[in-house]
Design an enzyme around this catalytic site. Structure first.
Site, PDB file in Angstrom:
ATOM      1  N   LYS A  13      43.433  45.117  48.347  1.00 12.56           N
ATOM      2  CA  LYS A  13      44.474  46.001  47.792  1.00 12.56           C
ATOM      3  C   LYS A  13      43.924  47.407  47.556  1.00 12.56           C
ATOM      4  O   LYS A  13      44.527  48.397  47.958  1.00 12.56           O
ATOM      5  CB  LYS A  13      45.009  45.443  46.455  1.00 12.56           C
ATOM      6  N   ARG A  88      51.581  42.028  37.794  1.00 13.69           N
ATOM      7  CA  ARG A  88      50.843  40.770  37.959  1.00 13.69           C
ATOM      8  C   ARG A  88      51.557  39.612  37.293  1.00 13.69           C
ATOM      9  O   ARG A  88      51.072  38.483  37.371  1.00 13.69           O
ATOM     10  CB  ARG A  88      49.462  40.919  37.313  1.00 13.69           C
ATOM     11  N   ARG A 127      30.544  43.324  47.149  1.00 16.13           N
ATOM     12  CA  ARG A 127      31.152  44.652  46.950  1.00 16.13           C
ATOM     13  C   ARG A 127      30.328  45.540  46.015  1.00 16.13           C
ATOM     14  O   ARG A 127      29.827  45.089  45.005  1.00 16.13           O
ATOM     15  CB  ARG A 127      32.540  44.438  46.351  1.00 16.13           C
ATOM     16  N   ARG A 161      30.679  45.779  39.863  1.00 13.03           N
ATOM     17  CA  ARG A 161      31.525  45.437  38.719  1.00 13.03           C
ATOM     18  C   ARG A 161      31.003  44.225  37.963  1.00 13.03           C
ATOM     19  O   ARG A 161      30.502  43.288  38.560  1.00 13.03           O
ATOM     20  CB  ARG A 161      32.958  45.168  39.206  1.00 13.03           C
ATOM     21  N   ARG A 172      39.574  34.572  38.022  1.00 11.60           N
ATOM     22  CA  ARG A 172      40.558  35.582  38.473  1.00 11.60           C
ATOM     23  C   ARG A 172      41.499  34.982  39.509  1.00 11.60           C
ATOM     24  O   ARG A 172      42.700  35.255  39.513  1.00 11.60           O
ATOM     25  CB  ARG A 172      39.824  36.811  39.033  1.00 11.60           C
TER      26      ARG A 172
HETATM   27  P1  AP5 Z   1      39.100  45.462  47.577  1.00 15.90           P
HETATM   28  O1  AP5 Z   1      39.906  46.436  48.345  1.00 15.90           O
HETATM   29  O2  AP5 Z   1      38.289  45.991  46.449  1.00 15.90           O
HETATM   30  O3  AP5 Z   1      40.026  44.254  47.083  1.00 15.90           O
HETATM   31  P2  AP5 Z   1      41.062  44.189  45.885  1.00 15.90           P
HETATM   32  O4  AP5 Z   1      42.187  43.340  46.350  1.00 15.90           O
HETATM   33  O5  AP5 Z   1      41.390  45.551  45.387  1.00 15.90           O
HETATM   34  O6  AP5 Z   1      40.177  43.367  44.867  1.00 15.90           O
HETATM   35  P3  AP5 Z   1      39.937  43.559  43.313  1.00 15.90           P
HETATM   36  O7  AP5 Z   1      38.766  42.674  43.003  1.00 15.90           O
HETATM   37  O8  AP5 Z   1      39.803  44.988  42.919  1.00 15.90           O
HETATM   38  O9  AP5 Z   1      41.243  42.960  42.757  1.00 15.90           O
HETATM   39  P4  AP5 Z   1      41.539  42.407  41.387  1.00 15.90           P
HETATM   40  O10 AP5 Z   1      42.995  42.267  41.499  1.00 15.90           O
HETATM   41  O11 AP5 Z   1      40.803  41.182  40.982  1.00 15.90           O
HETATM   42  O12 AP5 Z   1      40.937  43.513  40.406  1.00 15.90           O
HETATM   43  P5  AP5 Z   1      41.597  44.631  39.522  1.00 15.90           P
HETATM   44  O13 AP5 Z   1      40.658  45.773  39.468  1.00 15.90           O
HETATM   45  O14 AP5 Z   1      43.001  44.896  39.920  1.00 15.90           O
HETATM   46  O15 AP5 Z   1      38.164  44.675  48.609  1.00 15.90           O
HETATM   47  C1  AP5 Z   1      37.191  43.737  48.177  1.00 15.90           C
HETATM   48  C2  AP5 Z   1      35.962  43.853  49.082  1.00 15.90           C
HETATM   49  O16 AP5 Z   1      36.298  43.393  50.374  1.00 15.90           O
HETATM   50  C3  AP5 Z   1      35.465  45.292  49.257  1.00 15.90           C
HETATM   51  O17 AP5 Z   1      34.069  45.278  49.329  1.00 15.90           O
HETATM   52  C4  AP5 Z   1      36.051  45.736  50.592  1.00 15.90           C
HETATM   53  O18 AP5 Z   1      35.254  46.677  51.244  1.00 15.90           O
HETATM   54  C5  AP5 Z   1      36.126  44.417  51.347  1.00 15.90           C
HETATM   55  N1  AP5 Z   1      37.293  44.354  52.225  1.00 15.90           N
HETATM   56  C6  AP5 Z   1      38.542  44.829  51.980  1.00 15.90           C
HETATM   57  N2  AP5 Z   1      39.359  44.559  53.011  1.00 15.90           N
HETATM   58  C7  AP5 Z   1      38.632  43.878  53.918  1.00 15.90           C
HETATM   59  C8  AP5 Z   1      38.911  43.331  55.192  1.00 15.90           C
HETATM   60  N3  AP5 Z   1      40.132  43.396  55.752  1.00 15.90           N
HETATM   61  N4  AP5 Z   1      37.909  42.699  55.846  1.00 15.90           N
HETATM   62  C9  AP5 Z   1      36.670  42.594  55.304  1.00 15.90           C
HETATM   63  N5  AP5 Z   1      36.333  43.131  54.095  1.00 15.90           N
HETATM   64  C10 AP5 Z   1      37.305  43.752  53.412  1.00 15.90           C
HETATM   65  O19 AP5 Z   1      41.659  43.911  38.101  1.00 15.90           O
HETATM   66  C11 AP5 Z   1      40.479  43.604  37.378  1.00 15.90           C
HETATM   67  C12 AP5 Z   1      40.876  42.968  36.051  1.00 15.90           C
HETATM   68  O20 AP5 Z   1      41.652  43.906  35.273  1.00 15.90           O
HETATM   69  C13 AP5 Z   1      41.768  41.725  36.159  1.00 15.90           C
HETATM   70  O21 AP5 Z   1      40.995  40.554  36.358  1.00 15.90           O
HETATM   71  C14 AP5 Z   1      42.480  41.758  34.802  1.00 15.90           C
HETATM   72  O22 AP5 Z   1      41.637  41.276  33.774  1.00 15.90           O
HETATM   73  C15 AP5 Z   1      42.696  43.249  34.562  1.00 15.90           C
HETATM   74  N6  AP5 Z   1      44.000  43.731  35.083  1.00 15.90           N
HETATM   75  C16 AP5 Z   1      44.183  44.645  36.077  1.00 15.90           C
HETATM   76  N7  AP5 Z   1      45.496  44.868  36.284  1.00 15.90           N
HETATM   77  C17 AP5 Z   1      46.148  44.058  35.421  1.00 15.90           C
HETATM   78  C18 AP5 Z   1      47.528  43.820  35.181  1.00 15.90           C
HETATM   79  N8  AP5 Z   1      48.489  44.436  35.902  1.00 15.90           N
HETATM   80  N9  AP5 Z   1      47.856  42.905  34.219  1.00 15.90           N
HETATM   81  C19 AP5 Z   1      46.890  42.269  33.496  1.00 15.90           C
HETATM   82  N10 AP5 Z   1      45.572  42.452  33.678  1.00 15.90           N
HETATM   83  C20 AP5 Z   1      45.195  43.340  34.635  1.00 15.90           C
END
Ligand code: AP5
Length: 229
Positions: A13, A88, A127, A161, A172
């Site tokens: 994402k 979410r 990552r 992270r 997660r």
């Molecule tokens: P990346 O693009 O970073 O993936 P992502 O889907 O953004 O993964 P996240 O880990 O950031 O998602 P998340 O939803 O767990 O975390 P968030 O920060 O939102 O890609 C991942 C890796 O793969 C990278 O190294 C990239 O280079 C590689 N990659 C990407 N695409 C690829 C491909 N096609 N092929 C190969 N490699 C690839 O949330 C963190 C925490 O915050 C949550 O756990 C929660 O506690 C809190 N939080 C955030 N938002 C909310 C909300 N709305 N409500 C409640 N809690 C929330």
């Protein structure tokens, strides 16, 4: 155009939101980034959210909805928002509909990134990012062109992270399947879902998203055909 990128942790994402932001006049709103900034700044929100995030659980709805509403009130939305990691829960999705409506906007499309759960742990564990400009890298898929030097800003510091370890990634994923996956049905009933293959390489995923967005935001254009999934 306002769109949501929906998918489990590691689905790509953030990667795709950044590519969209760089290639179109859209503004990325990432609740994960905003919450991590609040934790780093030691704000009241950061103190409440930090421990929850480290356990891989969702931060309470009221806190993240307030965060998004405040960000929208600051203005500067370009030609629309790319929502990364929000909503979410169903309560957050309903709040998003309301927040956009209050501002005379609507959600155009929800891109569902379909990925294989087993691949996600490897993706997340590999990552890292530049400590200065935030450019994202991966041990296997995207290393800096010059070892130890950021391609984008030339600095030499990198960070990982705190929630990117196997135990927390599994928590997660569990939170995603229990609380976030039901949003696919919620948005499918609104006819807004386009599913893309998140297992393809990064550029191919970007192309598929581009195809799903064709015609949106163009006056008089039809919505793209829905893809299954
Ligand atoms: P990346 O693009 O970073 O993936 P992502 O889907 O953004 O993964 P996240 O880990 O950031 O998602 P998340 O939803 O767990 O975390 P968030 O920060 O939102 O890609 C991942 C890796 O793969 C990278 O190294 C990239 O280079 C590689 N990659 C990407 N695409 C690829 C491909 N096609 N092929 C190969 N490699 C690839 O949330 C963190 C925490 O915050 C949550 O756990 C929660 O506690 C809190 N939080 C955030 N938002 C909310 C909300 N709305 N409500 C409640 N809690 C929330």
């Amino acid at each position: 155009m306002n769109l949501v990128l929906l998918g489990p942790p590691g689905a790509g994402k953030g990667t795709q939101a950044k590519l969209l932001e760089d290639s179109r006049s859209l503004v990325k709103l990432s609740t994960g980034d905003m919450l991590r900034a609040a934790v780093a700044a030691g704000t009241e929100l950061g103190r409440k959210a930090g421990d929850i995030m480290e356990r891989g659980l969702l931060v309470p709805d009221d806190l993240v909805i307030k965060l998004i509403a405040e960000r929208m009130d600051q203005g500067g939305c370009g030609e629309g928002y790319i929502l990364d990691g929000f909503p979410r829960t169903i309560a957050q999705a309903e709040a998003l509909d309301r927040l956009l409506k209050e501002r005379g906007k609507e959600l155009d499309r929800v891109i569902v990134m379909q990925v294989d759960d087993d691949a996600l742990v490897e993706r997340i564990a590999g990552r890292f990012a530049c400590a200065y400009c935030g450019e994202g890298y991966h041990d296997l898929y995207k290393l800096p062109k010059v070892n130890g030097v950021c391609d984008r800003c030339g600095s030499a510091g990198f960070v990982r992270r705190r929630d990117d370890n196997e135990e927390v990634v599994r928590a997660r994923l569990e939170a995603y399947h229990a609380q976030t996956e039901p949003l696919i049905g919620y948005y499918r009933r609104q006819g807004k879902v386009s599913a893309v293959d998140g297992m393809a390489d990064i550029r191919a995923v970007a192309r598929e998203i581009g195809q799903a967005l064709e015609g949106i935001g163009v006056k008089g254009a039809k919505r793209p055909a829905k893809t299954p999934g």
